[in-house]
Design a protein around this motif. Sequence first.
Motif, PDB file in Angstrom:
ATOM      1  N   GLN A   1     -10.907  -5.537   1.369  1.00 52.40           N
ATOM      2  CA  GLN A   1     -10.550  -4.264   1.917  1.00 52.40           C
ATOM      3  C   GLN A   1      -9.398  -3.539   1.327  1.00 52.40           C
ATOM      4  O   GLN A   1      -9.420  -2.306   1.126  1.00 52.40           O
ATOM      5  CB  GLN A   1     -10.518  -4.225   3.520  1.00 52.40           C
ATOM      6  CG  GLN A   1     -10.242  -2.867   4.218  1.00 52.40           C
ATOM      7  CD  GLN A   1     -11.451  -1.931   4.002  1.00 52.40           C
ATOM      8  OE1 GLN A   1     -12.848  -2.600   4.197  1.00 52.40           O
ATOM      9  NE2 GLN A   1     -11.454  -0.886   3.516  1.00 52.40           N
TER      10      GLN A   1
ATOM     11  N   ASP B   1      -6.971   5.500  -1.463  1.00 47.73           N
ATOM     12  CA  ASP B   1      -5.726   6.318  -1.291  1.00 47.73           C
ATOM     13  C   ASP B   1      -5.540   6.975  -2.814  1.00 47.73           C
ATOM     14  O   ASP B   1      -4.267   7.854  -2.856  1.00 47.73           O
ATOM     15  CB  ASP B   1      -4.522   5.255  -1.179  1.00 47.73           C
ATOM     16  CG  ASP B   1      -4.392   4.651   0.079  1.00 47.73           C
ATOM     17  OD1 ASP B   1      -5.266   5.206   1.085  1.00 47.73           O
ATOM     18  OD2 ASP B   1      -3.851   3.736   0.336  1.00 47.73           O
TER      19      ASP B   1
ATOM     20  N   ARG C   1       0.877  -1.192  -0.009  1.00 45.89           N
ATOM     21  CA  ARG C   1       0.028   0.069   0.044  1.00 45.89           C
ATOM     22  C   ARG C   1       0.925   1.326  -0.140  1.00 45.89           C
ATOM     23  O   ARG C   1       0.686   2.328  -0.601  1.00 45.89           O
ATOM     24  CB  ARG C   1      -0.875   0.028   1.326  1.00 45.89           C
ATOM     25  CG  ARG C   1      -2.113   0.950   1.059  1.00 45.89           C
ATOM     26  CD  ARG C   1      -3.012   0.820   2.140  1.00 45.89           C
ATOM     27  NE  ARG C   1      -3.833   1.928   2.347  1.00 45.89           N
ATOM     28  CZ  ARG C   1      -4.986   2.334   3.269  1.00 45.89           C
ATOM     29  NH1 ARG C   1      -4.923   1.337   4.425  1.00 45.89           N
ATOM     30  NH2 ARG C   1      -5.629   2.979   3.240  1.00 45.89           N
TER      31      ARG C   1
ATOM     32  N   ASP D   1      -8.965  -0.003  -0.134  1.00 45.85           N
ATOM     33  CA  ASP D   1      -7.967   1.024   0.494  1.00 45.85           C
ATOM     34  C   ASP D   1      -7.153   1.589  -0.670  1.00 45.85           C
ATOM     35  O   ASP D   1      -6.786   2.789  -0.472  1.00 45.85           O
ATOM     36  CB  ASP D   1      -7.091   0.497   1.690  1.00 45.85           C
ATOM     37  CG  ASP D   1      -7.733  -0.006   2.763  1.00 45.85           C
ATOM     38  OD1 ASP D   1      -9.112   0.493   3.230  1.00 45.85           O
ATOM     39  OD2 ASP D   1      -7.311  -1.018   3.661  1.00 45.85           O
TER      40      ASP D   1
END
Length: 430
Positions: free
Chosen positions: A244, A252, A183, A248
């Motif tokens: 999820q 972002d 991420r 996310d």
Amino acid sequence: MALSRRSLLAGAGLGALGLASSGALAGCSTGGTTASATGPVEGDITVLTPMYQGATGKQLLEGKLLKQFTKKHPKVNVKVDYTDYGSLNEKITTGLAGGLLPDVLMIGVGWVPPFAYKKVLAPLPASAGTKYDYQERVLAPSKYDGKLYALPVVLDARLVVYRKDHFAKAGLTSPPKDWTELRGYAKELAQHKNGKLVRAGFDPFSIDLRQCWENFLFANGGSMFDDSGRKVLFDDEAGIGALQLFLDVIKDRSADPSFVPAAGQPATIQQGRSSIMMSDTALWMNMQQQSPELIADDKIGVFVMRNKQEAMLQGGTLACVSSRSQHRAAAQALVEFLATPANVLPAAQQRGTVPSVASLRDSSYVKQNKLVDFALSNLDKSVSEGGTPAWMEIREKVKPTLQTAIVGQRTAKQAIGDLTDVAKSAIGRL
């Protein structure tokens, strides 16, 4: 009262295999008494296949492979029924409902338990699974209830590819070791112009959403079903967390589902519109044809998705014999013929996929395809979808159910809850 097609299939015990379209498969074996696999290798047989696409695929199968097969077995005549994976289940259930079914079926990974449970498939001798160098994880999807029902022909692995040049400019020296790093990398690599995302840091959406979520589920330490295939296991934090993560990276602003290119167009990683992308091994063949400079300049890296563990989703195509075949010896001979290393190799090469036999790793095709070579080297990390006799019904519902979360209609927990209800209902109808 008029009966619907769904009613007819349900009455025949076929509802869990999916809905059928109209029409029957002409020239196929009928129901009733079946022949012995130990009988003479002779007769007219039909093979239903989603492989060997296009003119080159047809030339390979009919112009080369089947000519070799019928030369060895001159009393066998083979008719080919071509289809695609989107229509394959309907073709099979249509044949079942109409009492006509191809003698040889080429099906997907995860499909053996549903069709073996419904007694659509004839078991193969256990010795057929020991003739060549199959890893156990490769052969496992061909088995159900302790019996072998299919032989793997080609595999279709899901890998993570990345742009080495993008990494270098961002000062990133190695692939992410877990989802927290993934991420963070995605945020670092994403590029925006006038407030709009123009380069995704991470693109999980260029492969099928069902398969992508499954890969992440396994990498998060999860499972789909228990060993019996009767209990749902993906409704825990592993399954919810996998979905999820997709939400996310969208939040972002480092990923965008709308970036998926049209069919036939270069992938986002090729276009420079993503820095990390979920992919299959066919990408390498596409790059050879569309963007060879990426290969020549060594700009593409690859790794196995990992969080709590490494996991590489393994799909593929399996060859099996219909339990209704009137010429079972001929059908079994064709299945074994198609699964020989000499015939697996050109089939894999035509599709840009992974040969099912590990010994083929030394072939020039594998050595010249970095993604295929990588996949064969990491089969110990492979995992497969399915695992329940109700899979064909559940399978069709996974993508649209997950999509409700991607578009913001449901939370990840709600969407996984919805999918759990779908799966429990399907299993309850077994």
